[in-house]
Scaffold this motif. Structure first.
Motif, PDB file in Angstrom:
ATOM      1  N   GLU A   1      -3.237  -2.098  15.819  1.00  0.00           N
ATOM      2  CA  GLU A   1      -1.442  -2.074  15.504  1.00  0.00           C
ATOM      3  C   GLU A   1      -0.554  -2.245  16.595  1.00  0.00           C
ATOM      4  OE1 GLU A   1       1.252   1.051  12.848  1.00  0.00           O
ATOM      5  OE2 GLU A   1      -0.632   1.615  13.170  1.00  0.00           O
TER       6      GLU A   1
ATOM      7  N   GLU B   1      -8.620  -3.217  13.258  1.00  0.00           N
ATOM      8  CA  GLU B   1      -7.137  -3.467  12.867  1.00  0.00           C
ATOM      9  C   GLU B   1      -6.484  -3.022  14.148  1.00  0.00           C
ATOM     10  OE1 GLU B   1      -7.290  -3.135   7.967  1.00  0.00           O
ATOM     11  OE2 GLU B   1      -6.125  -1.778   9.119  1.00  0.00           O
TER      12      GLU B   1
ATOM     13  N   ASN C   1       2.828  -5.900  11.790  1.00  0.00           N
ATOM     14  CA  ASN C   1       2.399  -5.776  13.342  1.00  0.00           C
ATOM     15  C   ASN C   1       1.265  -5.414  13.516  1.00  0.00           C
ATOM     16  OD1 ASN C   1       2.754  -3.332  12.119  1.00  0.00           O
ATOM     17  ND2 ASN C   1       3.773  -2.221  13.682  1.00  0.00           N
ATOM     18  N   THR C   2       0.150  -6.027  12.745  1.00  0.00           N
ATOM     19  CA  THR C   2      -1.050  -5.486  12.884  1.00  0.00           C
ATOM     20  C   THR C   2      -2.018  -6.741  13.046  1.00  0.00           C
ATOM     21  OG1 THR C   2      -0.959  -3.465  11.464  1.00  0.00           O
ATOM     22  CG2 THR C   2      -3.188  -4.448  11.809  1.00  0.00           C
TER      23      THR C   2
END
Lengths: 380, 303
Positions: B230, B228, B249-250
């Motif tokens: 970010e 993930e 926003n990931t």
């Protein structure tokens, strides 16, 4: 090793239940009470000489003292204390052994050990019985010492009470175990065992009462038959030569008719009573015979002098009155009663050990078999 | 070698309740195996079948090389049942002696082991007190000590940390790790997923009387491994094409290989995008468990 572990566990369980010690304590008190009875030159002393009752029959030199003292043991201490009070206390003490044993969370721990379920079941059953045996054994040792010290008779047959009481208790305990395993409740097991015990008592009492009536009718029928035969003999001897003879003949024929009618009535009663007695006798035959099992001790400890404290308590004073036991005077009511009682006693004493204990153990085996089968198959 | 190896275990109770429906699993020597599942899934039923407490409707397999149900084998198996109940009138020491004697352990050995285990499980000083005075956690520890009294090759523990405080749980975990080091097989039955995740080499998830997943936690969660990334500010226009999923926003890239995200990171850096964090993420045992349970209608046994 496993049996010893179960034995130790059962001891600890019973020991934790204070009733075990209370019961043992009362047993000891009963023995002390029994031991406090002694014989003096003039009578019976009670409470280690605190009180003395003068008696011409029961004293240090009397031939009845032995029967009296042994009779207190077999007639009262065994029949009342061991067979009733101590048994109730023992049932209360042991009723929770199997329910606790099969309790969820507890049984998994034991059953998952390297021991077969049937072996485990019967080992648990035996160790539970061992504690009743222990209680009775301690009691019998006390009684043995009392009898030996008081009347100088070191009678090993007193220890016969151990297997007798244990066998008697085992009939009831088998039911307690079955119910305990099925319901996992000690209270339920105790209550149902109590109901079962009362049912047995009812069956035995009903059979005894009906048997008494049946025997009485049989005695009556024999009496009437004998009367008929005697009257017929007298009639046959009359020559009918005088008016007196005619009158006597009429009188005898009337009497004969009464005998025939009475006999007929007694036969009808017997038939009616037998219809009730036979099924109950069959039920009794396949049921545990508690009273008769306990009664074995009376038979085995019978007094050679004919002194029977149980019979005296029932109003039979023959041993004091020196009445001939075989007497059968058919003309009096007392003689008829006595004959009935004698025949019942003879019949009771003729019951074999197989009939009394064997059939009872078969019943117990059946109940235990059911419990063991259920225990073996049960998913805990 | 397998400590437990069972196939096609079925258990149907009267009333047609199918508690187990063809369970098959293996537990290897020297490993800690966790069986997890919701309440009523059949975990305890399976354990009880192994310990001969319950009769299986159908079973084939072995435990310590002997057929399931062989009583002699039980001597080498330590077992702690769920919600176990020791006789209240016994002391801790007596409990250990009693159950060990039932496993045919000699008195001298019992005495030695009892003393050692009571100390090892933090019950020193309590050995002569009646178990009726023990706390829940102490009873669990005593239960584990009881299971270890026969010096087992296989230890089967049903909810061993039930009622135990965090310190006690840690001690039990350490103990289990030691037992694994000693080469013993440990079969753990629990619904405390975090506990199992920390200690188990392999797990099986049981739902509605069936084993739906079985393997190492790594192998079971392999497909769920992802990275993930970010970002700060707005998401690049090419983001959806360059990764598997975009959430707020990931950016999420499904892969267990760090090499797979290097080009993506290079591109983001080249575009002066601020990267807040890069996290390798793996599905937890709880996620795995929930996925297994969610795939079924209801967690309990089948009627």
């Amino acid at each position: 090793m496993q049996f010893r572990a179960l034995l130790t566990d059962a001891y600890r369980q019973l020991s934790a239940a204070k009733l075990f010690w209370v019961s043992l304590g009362i047993s000891v008190l009963v023995v002390i009470g029994f031991g406090s009875i002694g014989f003096t030159e003039t009578g019976v002393s009670i409470g280690f000489g605190i009180t003395e009752i003068e008696s011409e029959f029961l004293n240090a030199g009397s031939r009845w003292s032995r029967g009296f003292y042994i009779g207190i043991f077999s007639g009262f201490l065994v029949n009342i204390w061991l067979a009733w009070i101590a048994t109730v206390l023992a049932l209360i003490s042991t009723c929770s052994i199997f329910p606790e044993f099969v309790h969820s969370g507890s049984i998994e721990l034991t059953i998952s050990k390297p021991i077969g379920r049937l072996k485990l079941f019967f080992a648990k059953y035996l160790v539970s019985l061992l504690f009743v045996i222990l209680q009775v054994a301690i009691f019998c040792v006390g009684i043995f010492l009392c009898v030996g010290l008081r009347i100088g008779e070191w009678n090993p047959m007193i220890f016969a009470a151990i297997p007798i009481v244990a066998t008697f208790f085992s009939y009831l305990f088998a039911v307690c175990v079955l119910v305990g395993i099925l319901t996992r409740s000690g209270i339920t097991a105790l209550l149902i065992t109590g109901v079962f015990w009362m049912s047995l008592w009812s069956i035995q009492t009903s059979e005894a009462v009906l048997n008494r009536f049946v025997t009485q009718q049989q005695v009556d029928i024999e009496r009437f038959q004998e009367g008929i035969e005697q009257t017929n003999t007298k009639i046959a001897k009359i020559n009918k030569t005088s008016t007196e003879d005619d009158e006597r003949l009429v009188s005898l024929e009337e009497r004969n008719k009464r005998f025939v009618a009475d006999k007929l009535e007694a036969e009808e009663s017997l038939e009616s009573l037998t219809q009730w007695h036979d099924p109950i006798a069959w039920v009794l035959a396949v049921s545990p015979k508690n009273a008769q099992t306990i009664g074995l001790l009376d038979r085995w400890l019978s007094d050679p002098d004919g002194f029977d404290i149980a019979a005296i308590m029932n109003g039979d004073m023959r041993s004091f009155e020196n009445v001939e036991v075989d007497e059968f005077d058919r003309t009096t009511r007392n003689a008829r009663e006595r004959e009935t009682r004698k025949r019942m006693q003879d019949e009771y004493e003729s019951k074999s050990l197989w009939y009394v204990v064997g059939t009872s153990l078969l019943f117990e085996g059946f109940i235990l078999g059911l419990a063991a089968w259920y225990f073996r198959r049960k998913d805990f | 070698m397998e400590a437990i190896q069972v196939q096609d275990v079925h258990k149907t109770y009267r009333g047609k309740v199918h508690a187990l429906r063809g369970v098959s699993l293996d537990v290897m020597e020297g490993e800690i195996f966790g069986l997890l599942g919701p309440n009523g899934a059949g975990k305890s039923t399976l354990v009880k079948i192994l310990m001969t407490v319950i009769h299986a409707s159908n079973i084939s397999g072995t435990m310590l090389g002997k057929l399931i149900g062989d009583r002699v084998t039980l001597r080498d198996v330590g077992y702690l049942p769920e919600h176990h109940r020791f006789p209240y009138y016994l002391t801790g020491n007596q409990v250990l002696h009693h159950y060990a004697a039932m496993s045919k352990i000699a008195r001298a050995t019992r005495t030695k082991r009892a003393s050692s285990l009571l100390t090892r499980l933090g019950l020193h000083g309590w050995e002569h007190k009646k178990v009726g005075t023990y706390s829940k956690g102490m009873l669990q520890r005593l239960g584990i000590a009881q299971a270890l009294m026969c010096d087992p090759k296989l230890l089967i523990l049903d909810e061993p940390t039930d009622g135990v405080d965090p310190v006690g749980r840690r001690e039990i975990r350490d103990l289990l790790a030691e037992l694994r080091q000693e080469g013993r097989a440990v079969f753990l039955n629990s619904h405390l997923l975090s506990e199992l995740e920390m200690v188990c080499d392999r797990v099986a998830i049981m739902v509605k009387g069936e084993v739906t997943m079985q393997g190492t936690i790594d192998s079971l969660t392999k497909d769920s491994k992802r990275y993930e990334i970010e970002l700060k500010g707005s998401m690049p226009t090419w983001a959806k094409e360059a990764c598997d999923t975009v959430q707020d926003n990931t950016m999420i890239v499904r892969s267990d290989d760090a090499e797979a995200i290097q080009p993506l990171l290079d591109r983001l850096r080249a575009e002066q995008t601020t990267i807040i964090s890069v996290r390798p993420v793996r599905e937890t045992l709880e996620d795995l468990f929930m996925r297994a349970v969610d795939n079924t209608d209801s967690p309990g046994a089948v009627q």
